[in-house]
Design a protein around this motif. Structure first.
Motif, PDB file in Angstrom:
ATOM      1  N   SER A 114       5.455   9.973  45.902  1.00  0.00           N
ATOM      2  CA  SER A 114       4.504   8.880  45.546  1.00  0.00           C
ATOM      3  C   SER A 114       3.920   8.708  44.075  1.00  0.00           C
ATOM      4  O   SER A 114       3.645   7.924  43.576  1.00  0.00           O
ATOM      5  CB  SER A 114       3.297   9.007  46.315  1.00  0.00           C
ATOM      6  OG  SER A 114       2.462   9.886  46.111  1.00  0.00           O
ATOM      7  N   THR A 115       3.919  10.208  43.597  1.00  0.00           N
ATOM      8  CA  THR A 115       3.629  10.169  42.023  1.00  0.00           C
ATOM      9  C   THR A 115       4.752  10.111  41.213  1.00  0.00           C
ATOM     10  O   THR A 115       4.668  10.230  39.666  1.00  0.00           O
ATOM     11  CB  THR A 115       2.921  11.431  41.865  1.00  0.00           C
ATOM     12  OG1 THR A 115       3.676  12.621  42.128  1.00  0.00           O
ATOM     13  CG2 THR A 115       1.440  11.616  42.684  1.00  0.00           C
ATOM     14  N   GLY A 116       6.044   9.999  41.540  1.00  0.00           N
ATOM     15  CA  GLY A 116       7.205   9.866  40.650  1.00  0.00           C
ATOM     16  C   GLY A 116       7.803  11.363  40.309  1.00  0.00           C
ATOM     17  O   GLY A 116       8.725  11.231  39.731  1.00  0.00           O
ATOM     18  N   LEU A 117       7.034  12.233  40.753  1.00  0.00           N
ATOM     19  CA  LEU A 117       7.562  13.829  40.442  1.00  0.00           C
ATOM     20  C   LEU A 117       8.721  14.255  41.217  1.00  0.00           C
ATOM     21  O   LEU A 117       9.435  14.958  40.668  1.00  0.00           O
ATOM     22  CB  LEU A 117       6.225  14.667  40.558  1.00  0.00           C
ATOM     23  CG  LEU A 117       4.976  14.383  39.682  1.00  0.00           C
ATOM     24  CD1 LEU A 117       3.945  15.312  40.074  1.00  0.00           C
ATOM     25  CD2 LEU A 117       5.385  14.613  38.111  1.00  0.00           C
ATOM     26  N   LEU A 118       8.802  13.677  42.224  1.00  0.00           N
ATOM     27  CA  LEU A 118      10.002  14.289  43.067  1.00  0.00           C
ATOM     28  C   LEU A 118      11.304  13.790  42.596  1.00  0.00           C
ATOM     29  O   LEU A 118      12.282  14.637  42.363  1.00  0.00           O
ATOM     30  CB  LEU A 118       9.929  13.665  44.357  1.00  0.00           C
ATOM     31  CG  LEU A 118      11.103  14.388  45.388  1.00  0.00           C
ATOM     32  CD1 LEU A 118      10.836  15.974  45.425  1.00  0.00           C
ATOM     33  CD2 LEU A 118      11.037  13.994  46.582  1.00  0.00           C
ATOM     34  N   LYS A 119      11.371  12.655  41.987  1.00  0.00           N
ATOM     35  CA  LYS A 119      12.572  11.858  41.427  1.00  0.00           C
ATOM     36  C   LYS A 119      12.830  12.907  40.060  1.00  0.00           C
ATOM     37  O   LYS A 119      14.094  12.952  39.667  1.00  0.00           O
ATOM     38  CB  LYS A 119      12.335  10.313  41.138  1.00  0.00           C
ATOM     39  CG  LYS A 119      13.587   9.702  40.437  1.00  0.00           C
ATOM     40  CD  LYS A 119      13.057   8.324  40.333  1.00  0.00           C
ATOM     41  CE  LYS A 119      14.519   7.686  40.028  1.00  0.00           C
ATOM     42  NZ  LYS A 119      14.268   6.234  39.536  1.00  0.00           N
ATOM     43  N   GLN A 120      11.617  13.322  39.235  1.00  0.00           N
ATOM     44  CA  GLN A 120      11.913  14.102  38.054  1.00  0.00           C
ATOM     45  C   GLN A 120      12.447  15.657  38.283  1.00  0.00           C
ATOM     46  O   GLN A 120      12.662  16.204  37.548  1.00  0.00           O
ATOM     47  CB  GLN A 120      10.796  14.167  37.395  1.00  0.00           C
ATOM     48  CG  GLN A 120      10.301  12.991  36.688  1.00  0.00           C
ATOM     49  CD  GLN A 120       9.006  13.048  35.808  1.00  0.00           C
ATOM     50  OE1 GLN A 120       7.756  12.588  36.165  1.00  0.00           O
ATOM     51  NE2 GLN A 120       8.999  14.112  35.073  1.00  0.00           N
TER      52      GLN A 120
END
Length: 294
Positions: A114-120
């Motif tokens: 949800s914070t976009g960190l997993l994609k990074q």
């Protein structure tokens, strides 16, 4: 300072022959000569002398001292290159062992998504020992690690997230399935299905059987937890395993271990000492530290 200069010099100390070193690295001999001159200028000392009467290369005391510290110098130069190169990317380089990745990381994966960190996040999957080496080398910057005791290393910063017990699992067909607990000394006649060195289990297993003073009969080493559980269910043997990897659908019986040893499955999140986290990594660490291990 050029990192290759240190490599060339280390080889010169080993072979004590410029031509041999040049052949080793597939370069011309003047390349090695210039590398030595740069190092001598850097350290303000003569590192090599030529003994023309005996036709040999002699490494001076200063050179031997440089060689002694060369591996460390090379390590930190390489580490600096790794870390600085990574600032050009937006990736979070994470080491994740199989058990932690399967049974604990999903707790925080939703928030990271949800914070976009997993994609990074670029995840490197391996055993904890291998990930620790990669962390120290600079191939990854953050690692979730399993260990039989809380981590204590001079070059690693870690946050202990919690620990869980090891247990014995048996088939419902095994006579031990009528019990709820067992000591290791009672398992001397049993066949064991062990996990491979990819896991921390073999280290903990050794601590228990040495404490009980038995020589366990290990009939198979499984590289996969699900496979190990299936073999136990089929009554091929029993297994020593971390408690949380067992669920009701596995069809095995859990036995608590009664031996009083300070050995548990500890989970920590670790970084290299002195590593400077970027803002994404700081946020990532804050979320990871919310992982519940109890």
């Amino acid at each position: 300072m050029h990192s290759k200069d240190i490599k060339y010099f280390d080889a010169l100390v080993k072979f004590q022959n410029y031509t041999r070193v040049a052949e080793e690295f597939s370069v011309k001999q003047p390349t090695i000569t210039q590398a030595v001159k740069r190092l001598e200028k850097e350290f303000g000392s003569q590192l090599v002398v030529q003994d023309w009467s005996h036709q040999k290369t002699v490494i001076t005391r200063a050179g031997l001292l440089l060689s002694k510290n060369g591996a460390m110098i090379e390590h930190y130069l390489s580490l600096a290159h790794h870390e600085i190169d990574n600032t050009k990317k937006s990736q979070i380089r994470l080491g994740l062992p199989p058990i932690i990745g399967t049974y604990y990381f999903p707790q925080v994966a939703g928030q990271l998504l949800s914070t976009g960190l997993l994609k990074q996040t670029n995840i490197v999957e391996s055993g904890s020992d291998e990930l620790l080496k990669k962390l120290k080398k600079g191939d990854i910057d953050i690692a979730l690690l399993g260990s039989i005791r809380p981590l204590h290393f001079n070059d690693i910063d870690s946050v202990h997230l919690g620990s869980r017990p090891f247990v014995i699992i048996v088939s419902p067909e095994n006579p031990l399935s009528n019990r709820d607990s067992v000591s290791f000394s009672e398992l001397i006649a049993e066949r064991f299905i062990n996990l491979t060195d990819k896991y921390v289990h073999p280290i903990a297993f050794k601590a228990y059987y040495e404490y009980a003073d038995i020589d366990p009969n290990v009939v198979y080493y499984s590289p996969d937890i699900s496979w190990a559980k299936s073999l136990v269910k089929a009554n091929i043997g029993i297994a020593f395993i971390e408690k949380d990897v067992i669920n009701n659908s596995d069809g095995v019986k859990i036995l608590e271990i009664t031996d009083d040893l300070p050995v548990r499955f500890n989970i920590s999140v670790a970084t290299r000492k002195g590593y400077i986290l970027n803002e994404s990594e700081k946020h990532f660490m804050e979320i990871i530290e919310q992982m519940r291990v109890s």
